[in-house]
Design an enzyme around this catalytic site. Structure first.
Site, mmCIF file in Angstrom:
data_model
loop_
_atom_site.group_PDB
_atom_site.id
_atom_site.type_symbol
_atom_site.label_atom_id
_atom_site.label_comp_id
_atom_site.label_asym_id
_atom_site.label_seq_id
_atom_site.Cartn_x
_atom_site.Cartn_y
_atom_site.Cartn_z
ATOM 1 N N ARG A 18 39.891 40.262 35.255
ATOM 2 C CA ARG A 18 38.444 40.375 34.986
ATOM 3 C C ARG A 18 37.973 41.504 34.415
ATOM 4 O O ARG A 18 37.023 41.303 33.473
ATOM 5 C CB ARG A 18 37.762 40.297 36.365
ATOM 6 C CG ARG A 18 38.024 39.167 37.073
ATOM 7 C CD ARG A 18 37.556 38.895 38.368
ATOM 8 N NE ARG A 18 37.852 37.497 39.133
ATOM 9 C CZ ARG A 18 36.876 37.278 40.189
ATOM 10 N NH1 ARG A 18 36.244 38.150 40.685
ATOM 11 N NH2 ARG A 18 37.429 35.976 40.711
ATOM 12 N N ASP A 62 21.299 38.510 45.733
ATOM 13 C CA ASP A 62 22.874 38.812 45.416
ATOM 14 C C ASP A 62 22.772 39.867 44.732
ATOM 15 O O ASP A 62 22.100 40.464 44.120
ATOM 16 C CB ASP A 62 23.275 37.404 44.723
ATOM 17 C CG ASP A 62 24.762 37.367 44.677
ATOM 18 O OD1 ASP A 62 25.137 36.340 45.584
ATOM 19 O OD2 ASP A 62 25.508 37.993 44.147
#
Length: 295
Positions: A46, A147
């Site tokens: 990632r 979030d």
């Protein structure tokens, strides 16, 4: 060992245990996420994308820059890259009938906080449940969905999904709550405007000292996010949830999360649903005497 060295040498960027430890420390301080040893390959995959995006050639250089520049945009990208967002409509379905029965007994307008909303399937499932519970597409309710990952919040706010995301929903729910795309939008669905109007999406880091939410909630959803935090971090977050809960409010947790030995603020009601401990609820003034802050 030879095979492992060969595999590591074939990687585009060198990534050793020291780099991994630095990443673990940074993401823990930033977002409270505790990365297990087994996540090293995931982290490499990632963050290698961030090295390519920034034009840097080593993890050491990237992490030095991250720590030294305090670049808010890159910190955001770093956090987004390491945040896992696995969700679906009506995930852990047993919670939603409990929510429906609960809100019918609440004073209106009902207020709900979805604290780890990911790409939006959870808050939209909450919204559908409210519509069904009150028998209207415009129920007397407000939902705040938060979030830490700004990318998923953008997706959630748009309310557009691949059609396969709603395959498990009943045809009645599909017809009532979604619009199917045509032409260039074939294969996509969009959540109806009435549901989107019920929800306010905001960026929020549960580890932050203060949260951009106020007032008291009838229910808080914090599902499948605490598993990424250690026990002290879980306790800190749960302690901050309690003052934001009405005396009869419910806290919905994920199926693998157990808060019984983390905090004395809450007690288990059943099926990973928690409520304020009696001593805590009894010490609260009635809702009618409390200032109701805005969402």
């Amino acid at each position: 060992m030879t095979e492992r060295l060969k595999s590591e040498s074939s990687k585009e960027f060198n990534f050793n245990s020291r780099d991994f430890d630095r990443v673990r420390e940074l993401i823990y301080k930033r977002a409270g996420i505790s990365l297990a040893d087994s996540k090293q390959e995931m982290v490499y995959s990632r963050l290698a994308r961030r090295l390519r995006a920034t034009g840097l050639t080593s993890f050491t250089e990237y992490l030095n820059r991250l720590e030294g520049d305090h670049d808010s945009q890159e910190w955001e990208a770093f956090t987004n890259a390491l945040t896992t967002n696995l969700t679906s409509f009506f995930r852990e379905e047993h919670h939603f009938p409990i929510l429906a029965e609960h809100v019918k007994k609440c004073a209106t307008p009902v207020s709900i906080w979805c604290s780890a909303s990911s790409t939006g399937e959870e808050p939209y499932s909450i919204a559908m449940t409210l519509c069904e519970a009150f028998g209207t597409m415009r129920p007397p309710a407000q939902i705040i969905a938060t979030d830490i990952d700004t990318n998923v919040l953008n997706t959630a706010a748009k309310g557009v999904y691949n059609a396969d995301r709603i395959e498990k929903l009943s045809q009645e729910r599909v017809r009532k709550f979604f619009l199917k795309g045509k032409g260039a939008q074939e294969g996509l669905v969009r959540v109806r405007q009435e549901l989107r109007d019920l929800i306010t999406f905001k960026q929020l880091n549960l580890l932050a000292d203060s949260w951009p939410v106020s007032g008291e909630f009838d229910a808080i959803f914090c599902r499948n996010v605490m598993i990424y935090f250690d026990k002290p971090t879980q306790g800190k977050i749960l302690k901050k949830f309690a003052p934001l809960m009405k005396s009869d409010a419910l806290l919905f947790a994920g199926h693998s999360e157990n808060f019984l030995y983390v905090t004395d603020e809450l007690k288990l009601k059943g099926k990973t649903v928690y409520e304020l401990a009696k001593s805590r609820a009894a010490s609260r003034p009635s809702v009618s005497h409390l200032h109701k802050g805005s969402l």
